[in-house]
Design a protein around this motif. Structure first.
Motif, mmCIF file in Angstrom:
data_model
loop_
_atom_site.group_PDB
_atom_site.id
_atom_site.type_symbol
_atom_site.label_atom_id
_atom_site.label_comp_id
_atom_site.label_asym_id
_atom_site.label_seq_id
_atom_site.Cartn_x
_atom_site.Cartn_y
_atom_site.Cartn_z
ATOM 1 N N ASN A 44 0.903 -1.218 -0.042
ATOM 2 C CA ASN A 44 -0.041 -0.081 0.107
ATOM 3 C C ASN A 44 0.805 1.308 0.070
ATOM 4 O OD1 ASN A 44 0.647 -0.482 2.655
ATOM 5 N ND2 ASN A 44 -1.231 -1.041 3.361
ATOM 6 N N VAL A 45 2.073 1.291 -0.295
ATOM 7 C CA VAL A 45 2.877 2.342 -0.134
ATOM 8 C C VAL A 45 2.799 3.199 -1.544
ATOM 9 C CG1 VAL A 45 5.109 1.359 -1.458
ATOM 10 C CG2 VAL A 45 5.237 2.983 0.332
ATOM 11 N N HIS A 46 2.175 2.826 -2.671
ATOM 12 C CA HIS A 46 2.028 3.563 -3.867
ATOM 13 C C HIS A 46 1.184 4.625 -3.568
ATOM 14 C CE1 HIS A 46 4.417 0.410 -5.748
ATOM 15 N NE2 HIS A 46 3.482 -0.471 -5.317
ATOM 16 N N ASP A 47 -0.033 4.405 -2.800
ATOM 17 C CA ASP A 47 -0.727 5.532 -2.536
ATOM 18 C C ASP A 47 -0.248 6.685 -1.610
ATOM 19 O OD1 ASP A 47 -2.960 4.352 -3.901
ATOM 20 O OD2 ASP A 47 -3.875 3.369 -2.010
ATOM 21 N N LEU A 48 0.821 6.085 -0.783
ATOM 22 C CA LEU A 48 1.366 7.089 0.070
ATOM 23 C C LEU A 48 2.312 7.973 -0.984
ATOM 24 C CD1 LEU A 48 2.199 8.317 2.911
ATOM 25 C CD2 LEU A 48 3.787 6.248 3.121
ATOM 26 N N ASP A 49 3.284 7.183 -1.708
ATOM 27 C CA ASP A 49 3.824 8.028 -2.570
ATOM 28 C C ASP A 49 3.213 8.981 -3.350
ATOM 29 O OD1 ASP A 49 6.255 6.582 -2.231
ATOM 30 O OD2 ASP A 49 6.126 5.247 -3.639
ATOM 31 N N ARG A 50 1.960 8.789 -4.093
ATOM 32 C CA ARG A 50 1.047 9.618 -4.555
ATOM 33 C C ARG A 50 0.583 10.724 -3.875
ATOM 34 N NH1 ARG A 50 -3.821 10.008 -5.029
ATOM 35 N NH2 ARG A 50 -4.225 8.132 -3.759
ATOM 36 N N LEU A 72 9.307 3.779 4.769
ATOM 37 C CA LEU A 72 10.439 4.513 5.294
ATOM 38 C C LEU A 72 10.919 5.175 4.033
ATOM 39 C CD1 LEU A 72 12.383 5.776 7.117
ATOM 40 C CD2 LEU A 72 13.494 3.800 6.848
ATOM 41 N N HIS A 73 11.269 4.445 3.180
ATOM 42 C CA HIS A 73 11.585 4.863 1.691
ATOM 43 C C HIS A 73 10.675 5.917 1.111
ATOM 44 C CE1 HIS A 73 13.072 4.731 -2.461
ATOM 45 N NE2 HIS A 73 14.188 4.474 -2.099
ATOM 46 N N ALA A 74 9.806 5.943 1.277
ATOM 47 C CA ALA A 74 8.662 6.843 0.533
ATOM 48 C C ALA A 74 8.875 8.116 1.510
ATOM 49 C CB ALA A 74 7.397 6.209 0.721
ATOM 50 N N LEU A 75 8.880 7.963 2.968
ATOM 51 C CA LEU A 75 9.083 9.171 3.541
ATOM 52 C C LEU A 75 10.405 9.712 3.366
ATOM 53 C CD1 LEU A 75 7.685 7.801 6.767
ATOM 54 C CD2 LEU A 75 6.535 9.120 5.414
ATOM 55 N N LEU A 76 11.201 9.056 3.137
ATOM 56 C CA LEU A 76 12.842 9.568 2.818
ATOM 57 C C LEU A 76 12.572 10.387 1.444
ATOM 58 C CD1 LEU A 76 15.192 6.972 3.960
ATOM 59 C CD2 LEU A 76 14.726 9.229 4.902
ATOM 60 N N ASP A 77 11.993 9.898 0.555
ATOM 61 C CA ASP A 77 11.855 10.485 -0.812
ATOM 62 C C ASP A 77 10.803 11.822 -0.725
ATOM 63 O OD1 ASP A 77 13.437 8.516 -2.155
ATOM 64 O OD2 ASP A 77 11.657 7.637 -2.953
#
Length: 106
Positions: free
Chosen positions: A20-26, A54-59
């Motif tokens: 479910n990280v793709h929604d977070l990235d968007r 964590l990677h999404a948050l860093l990005d």
């Protein structure tokens, strides 16, 4: 994503991983592009996050810096979430607040 006192807020709930990280990235990319001076990620209801989150948050943190904005993580953090930041040594990379209210006024 919602807005609280004019600040974009992304609220994360439950267990979060690569599924479910793709929604977070968007959502975080949209928040960085909005032009707000600050975005808050409310982690107070996240019970577990994995390295993909964590990677999404860093990005998102880097994208916000490039946009001249601040990404603030709001807690309180559940133990497994806090441990991820501690074990990976990434906690100092983020602005962290003890509550949503404190993060809004960062």
């Amino acid at each position: 994503m919602t807005t609280h006192e004019g600040v974009p807020v992304v609220r994360l709930h439950g267990d979060l991983d690569e599924e479910n990280v793709h929604d977070l990235d968007r959502l975080l990319a949209a928040a960085a592009a909005e032009g707000s001076t600050r975005t808050v990620v409310d982690l107070s209801r996240a019970h577990f996050v994995d390295s993909s989150v964590l990677h999404a948050l860093l990005d998102a943190h880097a994208a916000h810096e490039r946009a001249g904005a601040v990404l603030v993580l709001a807690g309180p953090l559940h133990v497994p979430v806090r441990r991820l930041f501690e074990v990976t040594g990434t906690a100092p990379a983020f602005h962290m607040a003890d509550s949503l209210e404190a993060a809004i006024t960062w």
